[in-house]
Design a protein around this motif. Structure first.
Motif, PDB file in Angstrom:
ATOM      1  N   ASP A  36       0.827  -1.449   0.065  1.00 17.43           N
ATOM      2  CA  ASP A  36       0.080   0.095   0.102  1.00 17.43           C
ATOM      3  C   ASP A  36       0.927   1.228   0.156  1.00 17.43           C
ATOM      4  N   ARG A  37       0.488   2.255  -0.531  1.00 19.23           N
ATOM      5  CA  ARG A  37       1.380   3.597  -0.742  1.00 19.23           C
ATOM      6  C   ARG A  37       1.199   4.263   0.575  1.00 19.23           C
ATOM      7  N   ALA A  38       0.391   3.848   1.642  1.00 17.02           N
ATOM      8  CA  ALA A  38       0.160   4.470   2.651  1.00 17.02           C
ATOM      9  C   ALA A  38       0.419   3.825   3.723  1.00 17.02           C
ATOM     10  N   ASP A  39       0.987   4.218   5.065  1.00 14.79           N
ATOM     11  CA  ASP A  39       0.951   3.777   6.152  1.00 14.79           C
ATOM     12  C   ASP A  39      -0.288   3.692   6.608  1.00 14.79           C
ATOM     13  N   PHE A  40      -0.631   2.538   7.438  1.00 10.01           N
ATOM     14  CA  PHE A  40      -1.681   2.478   8.236  1.00 10.01           C
ATOM     15  C   PHE A  40      -1.578   2.732   9.860  1.00 10.01           C
ATOM     16  N   PRO A  41      -2.448   3.478  10.506  1.00 10.25           N
ATOM     17  CA  PRO A  41      -3.963   3.786  10.249  1.00 10.25           C
ATOM     18  C   PRO A  41      -3.555   4.980   9.029  1.00 10.25           C
ATOM     19  N   ARG A  42      -4.312   5.093   8.287  1.00  9.34           N
ATOM     20  CA  ARG A  42      -4.780   5.954   7.110  1.00  9.34           C
ATOM     21  C   ARG A  42      -6.328   6.364   7.043  1.00  9.34           C
ATOM     22  N   ASP A  43      -6.681   7.557   6.765  1.00  5.59           N
ATOM     23  CA  ASP A  43      -7.925   7.995   6.661  1.00  5.59           C
ATOM     24  C   ASP A  43      -8.368   7.600   5.122  1.00  5.59           C
ATOM     25  N   LYS A  44      -9.786   7.333   5.001  1.00  8.11           N
ATOM     26  CA  LYS A  44     -10.212   7.223   3.486  1.00  8.11           C
ATOM     27  C   LYS A  44     -11.634   7.934   3.539  1.00  8.11           C
ATOM     28  N   ALA A  45     -11.825   8.887   2.727  1.00  8.31           N
ATOM     29  CA  ALA A  45     -13.160   9.505   2.528  1.00  8.31           C
ATOM     30  C   ALA A  45     -14.224   8.430   2.492  1.00  8.31           C
ATOM     31  N   CYS A  46     -15.160   8.110   3.434  1.00  7.56           N
ATOM     32  CA  CYS A  46     -16.233   7.262   3.531  1.00  7.56           C
ATOM     33  C   CYS A  46     -17.387   7.803   4.421  1.00  7.56           C
ATOM     34  N   GLY A  47     -18.208   7.245   4.060  1.00  8.37           N
ATOM     35  CA  GLY A  47     -19.570   7.304   5.145  1.00  8.37           C
ATOM     36  C   GLY A  47     -19.289   6.270   6.309  1.00  8.37           C
ATOM     37  N   ASP A  48     -18.260   5.678   6.336  1.00 10.82           N
ATOM     38  CA  ASP A  48     -18.108   4.589   7.418  1.00 10.82           C
ATOM     39  C   ASP A  48     -18.880   3.575   7.912  1.00 10.82           C
ATOM     40  N   GLY A  49     -20.106   3.548   7.007  1.00 10.86           N
ATOM     41  CA  GLY A  49     -21.180   2.414   7.284  1.00 10.86           C
ATOM     42  C   GLY A  49     -20.944   1.145   6.962  1.00 10.86           C
ATOM     43  N   VAL A  50     -20.862   0.186   7.845  1.00 14.52           N
ATOM     44  CA  VAL A  50     -20.455  -1.122   7.604  1.00 14.52           C
ATOM     45  C   VAL A  50     -21.746  -1.711   7.801  1.00 14.52           C
ATOM     46  N   ALA A  51     -22.266  -2.272   6.904  1.00  6.52           N
ATOM     47  CA  ALA A  51     -23.688  -3.328   6.698  1.00  6.52           C
ATOM     48  C   ALA A  51     -23.366  -4.376   7.525  1.00  6.52           C
ATOM     49  N   ALA A  52     -24.681  -5.045   8.040  1.00  8.21           N
ATOM     50  CA  ALA A  52     -24.703  -6.413   8.577  1.00  8.21           C
ATOM     51  C   ALA A  52     -23.934  -7.185   7.593  1.00  8.21           C
ATOM     52  N   HIS A  53     -24.325  -7.095   6.359  1.00  6.07           N
ATOM     53  CA  HIS A  53     -23.767  -7.961   5.318  1.00  6.07           C
ATOM     54  C   HIS A  53     -22.188  -7.976   5.322  1.00  6.07           C
ATOM     55  N   GLY A  54     -21.656  -6.716   5.659  1.00  6.72           N
ATOM     56  CA  GLY A  54     -20.352  -6.789   5.821  1.00  6.72           C
ATOM     57  C   GLY A  54     -19.739  -7.393   7.024  1.00  6.72           C
ATOM     58  N   ARG A  55     -20.446  -7.411   7.949  1.00  6.15           N
ATOM     59  CA  ARG A  55     -20.044  -8.267   9.163  1.00  6.15           C
ATOM     60  C   ARG A  55     -20.047  -9.731   8.790  1.00  6.15           C
ATOM     61  N   ASP A  56     -20.849 -10.256   8.175  1.00  2.96           N
ATOM     62  CA  ASP A  56     -21.002 -11.660   7.526  1.00  2.96           C
ATOM     63  C   ASP A  56     -19.642 -11.848   7.084  1.00  2.96           C
ATOM     64  N   GLU A  57     -19.133 -11.041   6.197  1.00  2.00           N
ATOM     65  CA  GLU A  57     -18.013 -11.110   5.586  1.00  2.00           C
ATOM     66  C   GLU A  57     -16.871 -11.265   6.549  1.00  2.00           C
ATOM     67  N   LEU A  58     -16.823 -10.615   7.421  1.00  2.00           N
ATOM     68  CA  LEU A  58     -15.695 -10.484   8.644  1.00  2.00           C
ATOM     69  C   LEU A  58     -15.911 -11.688   9.044  1.00  2.00           C
ATOM     70  N   ALA A  59     -16.911 -12.602   9.324  1.00  2.00           N
ATOM     71  CA  ALA A  59     -16.971 -13.779   9.733  1.00  2.00           C
ATOM     72  C   ALA A  59     -16.392 -14.878   9.108  1.00  2.00           C
ATOM     73  N   LEU A  60     -16.580 -14.680   7.808  1.00  2.00           N
ATOM     74  CA  LEU A  60     -16.204 -15.705   6.924  1.00  2.00           C
ATOM     75  C   LEU A  60     -14.692 -15.429   6.819  1.00  2.00           C
ATOM     76  N   LEU A  61     -14.034 -14.195   6.908  1.00  2.00           N
ATOM     77  CA  LEU A  61     -12.561 -14.228   6.798  1.00  2.00           C
ATOM     78  C   LEU A  61     -12.062 -14.620   8.382  1.00  2.00           C
ATOM     79  N   GLY A  62     -12.603 -15.049   9.075  1.00  2.00           N
ATOM     80  CA  GLY A  62     -12.286 -15.318  10.383  1.00  2.00           C
ATOM     81  C   GLY A  62     -11.790 -14.277  11.456  1.00  2.00           C
ATOM     82  N   VAL A  63     -12.240 -13.233  11.393  1.00  4.72           N
ATOM     83  CA  VAL A  63     -12.313 -11.967  12.192  1.00  4.72           C
ATOM     84  C   VAL A  63     -13.797 -11.555  12.539  1.00  4.72           C
ATOM     85  N   PRO A  64     -14.488 -12.300  13.171  1.00  4.61           N
ATOM     86  CA  PRO A  64     -15.938 -11.958  13.455  1.00  4.61           C
ATOM     87  C   PRO A  64     -16.015 -10.987  14.254  1.00  4.61           C
ATOM     88  N   ASP A  65     -15.003 -10.618  15.297  1.00  5.99           N
ATOM     89  CA  ASP A  65     -15.058  -9.682  16.423  1.00  5.99           C
ATOM     90  C   ASP A  65     -14.436  -8.397  16.070  1.00  5.99           C
TER      91      ASP A  65
END
Ligand SMILES: Cc1cc2nc3c(=O)[nH]c(=O)nc-3n(C[C@H](O)[C@H](O)[C@H](O)COP(=O)(O)OP(=O)(O)OC[C@H]3O[C@@H](n4cnc5c(N)ncnc54)[C@H](O)[C@@H]3O)c2cc1C
Length: 383
Positions: A36-65
């Motif tokens: 990545d061209r940036a070091d983390f943490p880095r900002d990203k212009a966004c509404g920051d809304g993580v839908a429930a469906h996104g949380r399902d994905e986090l669970a699938l990726l093995g990071v449910p919490d």
């Protein structure tokens, strides 16, 4: 030059981290490099809304919490361009998590799983012997996931055009103080320059992410400086929430059929133009497409691109075609008035709109007819 990496990922946003997490989850011994061209943490212009469906994905990726310490938001209020209003409880709560936090946590999780993370801005790609891609003349990979966002350098390098202006939105976001107990995600649509809307997404810590977005051609049609229009309309629609840290970016809206890459390079997230054209939601799509690209990279026997194309079509194909059709219908504000009006009366329609706007939902035919009927009826009443 390094040895050949199994997978090199360009971009450490949700799409890139999802690819990295999935690849290591399926093949812990895989050599995965995240640039990545940036070091983390880095900002990203966004509404920051993580839908429930996104949380399902986090669970699938093995990071449910990953975001379990953020307050769930259960209520959603939407005001349509013509003033129809719906306020209801969502079937499954959403979260609002600043991207400085969300993205850094994902990158940390990938690092903890054994992914090597380097700060590096990618500028060049070359195919080498048909089976290997060389990044910047320096790093060789059997597969590359391009997750470098809306202005993707990699997409340009492999000759896939950016979203056309008609499929590009622009949005500004900032932060405003709100009561700590404000837990309603609020969306106020605007008829002037439609499709256009402002939002307030409370985080749960006494601040809310607030913003305003519209289609790029509509912005250009005003003939005014972009900043003036975006900041002005945000202040006009949410006058009680003066915003700080304003930052704008464009959103490549899905045209219905994404082009997922070329050769050994797979595009994911914004780089693939995967943003919901009805809502501007892109985090869920970024997580899904990143996961599927990471999966194809370490599981496909040969060229990973056909496997990725197939998986993406299976996961999102019908949904993307649905949102494309609905986005065309939604060019008429009357259609959205009818949809919101119907959602205000019927919880199942509200739930379905949320599913289509924030997840991978599609529209059953009978429901499409119900909204169409109301749209026509509204038109007759107005006429
Ligand atoms: C104002 C606004 C509000 C939004 N609100 C929401 C919302 O509330 N909910 C939602 O779901 N979606 C929202 N979206 C969409 C969402 O932000 C994106 O869809 C999402 O960030 C896409 O993730 P990504 O991983 O594909 O790309 P990004 O998050 O953009 O990550 C790309 C990464 O690539 C890196 N990079 C870029 N070029 C290079 C290079 N050449 N070499 C190396 N690294 C590179 C960048 O540094 C960055 O870290 C919004 C977008 C905007 C603009």
């Amino acid at each position: 030059m390094d040895d050949v990496w199994d997978l090199v990922i360009v971009g450490g946003g949700p799409a890139g981290s999802a690819a990295a997490l999935r690849a290591k989850q399926l093949r812990p011994a895989a050599r995965v490099l995240l640039l990545d061209r940036a070091d983390f943490p880095r900002d990203k212009a966004c509404g920051d809304g993580v839908a429930a469906h996104g949380r399902d994905e986090l669970a699938l990726l093995g990071v449910p919490d990953l975001i379990a310490d953020y307050r769930p938001t259960r209520r959603l209020e939407v005001v349509s361009p013509g003033g129809a209003r719906v306020r209801a409880t969502v079937a499954r709560p959403n979260h609002v998590v600043p991207r400085t936090v969300f993205d850094a946590r994902l990158v940390d999780a990938a690092r903890a799983r054994g992914v090597e993370v380097r700060r590096h801005r990618v500028r060049a790609l070359t195919a080498h012997g048909g089976h290997v891609v060389v990044v910047d003349g320096d790093v060789a990979a059997r597969a590359v996931v391009a997750a470098d966002g809306a202005n993707s350098t990699v997409r340009r390098l492999i000759g896939i055009p950016a979203s056309p202006a008609g499929h590009t939105a622009i949005a500004v976001r900032g932060y405003a103080d709100v009561p700590a107990d404000d837990d309603v995600q609020f969306i106020a649509m605007q008829k002037d320059g439609w499709p256009a809307y402002a939002w307030s997404f409370p985080i749960g810590d006494g601040t809310a992410n607030v913003g305003f977005g519209m289609l790029l051609p509509r912005l250009h049609a005003t003939g005014l400086p972009g900043r003036e229009v975006l900041h002005g309309r945000l202040a006009e629609l949410l006058p009680h929430l003066p915003a700080r840290d304003l930052r704008a970016h464009h959103l490549p809206l899905s045209p219905g059929r994404p082009r997922p890459g070329a050769g050994r390079v797979m595009l994911a997230g914004d780089a693939a133009g995967l943003v919901n054209p009805l809502t501007g939601e892109g985090i869920y799509y970024a997580l899904v497409s990143g996961r599927l690209a990471g999966e194809a990279a370490v599981q496909a026997a040969g060229d990973p691109l056909p496997a990725y194309r197939h998986a993406l079509r299976k996961a999102l194909g019908r949904h993307l075609r649905t949102t494309d059709v609905l986005a065309r219908a939604a060019q008429s504000p009357g259609f959205i008035d009818a949809a919101i009006g119907t959602a205000g009366r019927r919880q199942e329609v509200f739930d379905l709109l949320v599913d289509v706007g924030l997840g991978a939902g599609t529209v059953p035919l009978r429901l499409g007819w119900a909204v169409l009927g109301r749209w026509i009826l509204n038109g007759v009443r107005r006429g």
